[in-house]
Design a protein around this motif. Structure first.
Motif, mmCIF file in Angstrom:
data_model
loop_
_atom_site.group_PDB
_atom_site.id
_atom_site.type_symbol
_atom_site.label_atom_id
_atom_site.label_comp_id
_atom_site.label_asym_id
_atom_site.label_seq_id
_atom_site.Cartn_x
_atom_site.Cartn_y
_atom_site.Cartn_z
ATOM 1 N N GLN A 230 0.798 -1.227 0.000
ATOM 2 C CA GLN A 230 0.000 0.000 0.000
ATOM 3 C C GLN A 230 0.835 1.284 0.000
ATOM 4 N N HIS A 231 2.130 1.177 -0.282
ATOM 5 C CA HIS A 231 2.961 2.382 -0.238
ATOM 6 C C HIS A 231 2.501 3.407 -1.270
ATOM 7 N N SER A 232 2.338 2.967 -2.507
ATOM 8 C CA SER A 232 1.929 3.901 -3.553
ATOM 9 C C SER A 232 0.538 4.457 -3.273
ATOM 10 N N MET A 233 -0.351 3.574 -2.796
ATOM 11 C CA MET A 233 -1.726 4.002 -2.551
ATOM 12 C C MET A 233 -1.796 5.101 -1.496
ATOM 13 N N ARG A 234 -1.147 4.882 -0.376
ATOM 14 C CA ARG A 234 -1.257 5.822 0.727
ATOM 15 C C ARG A 234 -0.345 7.035 0.563
ATOM 16 N N LEU A 241 -5.654 6.145 -6.266
ATOM 17 C CA LEU A 241 -6.888 5.367 -6.144
ATOM 18 C C LEU A 241 -7.694 5.347 -7.445
ATOM 19 N N PRO A 242 -7.839 6.471 -8.153
ATOM 20 C CA PRO A 242 -8.554 6.379 -9.430
ATOM 21 C C PRO A 242 -7.923 5.393 -10.410
ATOM 22 N N HIS A 243 -6.587 5.256 -10.361
ATOM 23 C CA HIS A 243 -5.935 4.297 -11.254
ATOM 24 C C HIS A 243 -6.384 2.871 -10.951
ATOM 25 N N LEU A 244 -6.616 2.553 -9.685
ATOM 26 C CA LEU A 244 -7.054 1.205 -9.327
ATOM 27 C C LEU A 244 -8.381 0.875 -10.004
ATOM 28 N N HIS A 302 -10.160 11.901 0.989
ATOM 29 C CA HIS A 302 -10.123 12.729 -0.213
ATOM 30 C C HIS A 302 -9.969 11.868 -1.457
ATOM 31 N N GLY A 303 -9.109 10.834 -1.369
ATOM 32 C CA GLY A 303 -8.878 9.961 -2.515
ATOM 33 C C GLY A 303 -10.127 9.202 -2.930
ATOM 34 N N TYR A 304 -10.843 8.634 -1.964
ATOM 35 C CA TYR A 304 -12.060 7.897 -2.310
ATOM 36 C C TYR A 304 -13.154 8.845 -2.799
#
Length: 314
Positions: A230-234, A241-244, A302-304
């Motif tokens: 989760q390093h890149s995610m967080r 997150l949009p890339h996922l 914010h990401g979600y």
């Protein structure tokens, strides 16, 4: 003469993790002829300078823009003729002898196109490292509701393995790309990672293409590495997150394993909306219950929220 193994690490603002990872490689790959490649995707944390100073033997590619995970791996893979490629995340550490054991197993099993070890959290507990089947509506719902924590449920069984099924090396459908050994001949036949995936699911797509070409995909639980995860995610949730969800939608559209066209894609997006609402609720609870977690919760919320806004156009 070709090296046994080309280790490829793609990083973006992961300097400290990357330096620890690189320091672990000599013991992890002892006995192998190894070349190590670091592809930096325009970091601003001094990664390039730190790697060049501490590990001058590493082949270093410094991109001036973030090209994404797949394209950056392809850059290095295109410059080596090693017998095997190892796609390795920077937030990993390799225990002694583990990479030699990966290569030895692959040498003994020539039908294996890709091989993955068990991934372990920093506390030693196992991570989800392999799956049966490929991302579809059922897998999306399993992830949305965290049903993978209950792998004995009928819906979860379609994608998740129970612990008893993972006691020995076995064929699987796809592996997590945090540490993925790929046979050079398989890479040549199947082709590089699909650069249309900026981040997430590029290894899943490659495993599917490899299976269709006749290669075996194997998970080996007796070989393991540590993966923070989760390093890149967080690090940048609003960006990553949009890339996922974009990658999942792209994979689903390209899979040709479903019928129903737009209606099925719409259903997938409704499942995504459910997943996002669940996560917004969980992160909100963490915000309310523990002020110490607010610095982490704020960017995740914010990401979600950003994904929810972008979801119709994914």
């Amino acid at each position: 003469m070709a090296a046994d193994l080309a280790i490829i690490i793609v990083g973006w603002n992961a300097r400290d993790w990357l330096l620890r990872c690189l320091a672990s490689l000599p013991a992890g790959a002892a006995g192998l002829d190894v070349e190590t490649w670091v592809v930096d995707n325009a970091s601003t944390d001094g990664t390039v300078e730190a790697v060049a100073r501490a590990f001058p033997q590493v082949h270093l590619i410094a991109n001036t823009a973030n090209l994404g995970f797949a394209a950056a791996n392809n850059q290095a893979a295109g410059q080596t003729d090693s017998r095997y490629l190892l796609l390795l995340n920077p937030d990993t550490e390799v225990p002694p002898d583990m990479l030699r054991r990966l290569v030895a197993y692959a040498d003994e099993h020539p039908a294996v196109g890709a091989l993955g070890p068990q991934l372990r959290n920093l506390d030693g507990s196992p991570q989800r490292s392999c799956w049966r089947g490929y991302p579809d509506l059922g897998m999306a719902l399993t992830d949305a509701l965290y049903l993978w924590k209950l792998p004995w449920l009928p819906l979860a069984q379609r994608s998740e393995f129970q612990a008893a099924e993972l006691g020995a090396p076995r064929s699987v459908d796809h592996l997590l790309g945090a540490c993925l050994l790929i046979r050079g001949r398989a890479w040549e036949q199947v082709g590089p990672l699909d650069a249309g995936y900026f981040l997430f699911l590029e290894e899943t797509d490659w495993c599917r293409r490899a299976q269709r070409a006749g290669w075996d995909i194997v998970y080996h639980p007796q070989i393991w590495i540590t993966h923070a995860g989760q390093h890149s995610m967080r690090q940048a949730p609003a960006r990553n997150l949009p890339h996922l969800y974009r990658s999942y939608t792209r994979f689903y559209r390209n899979g040709r394993q479903h019928t129903g066209g737009r209606g099925r894609v719409l259903l997938l997006k409704l499942i995504f909306a459910l997943a996002i609402l669940v996560r917004l609720g969980l992160w909100s609870l963490r915000w309310l219950r523990n002020p110490a977690e607010r610095s982490q919760a704020r960017p995740m919320l914010h990401g979600y929220g950003q994904v929810l806004r972008l979801l119709p156009g994914l």
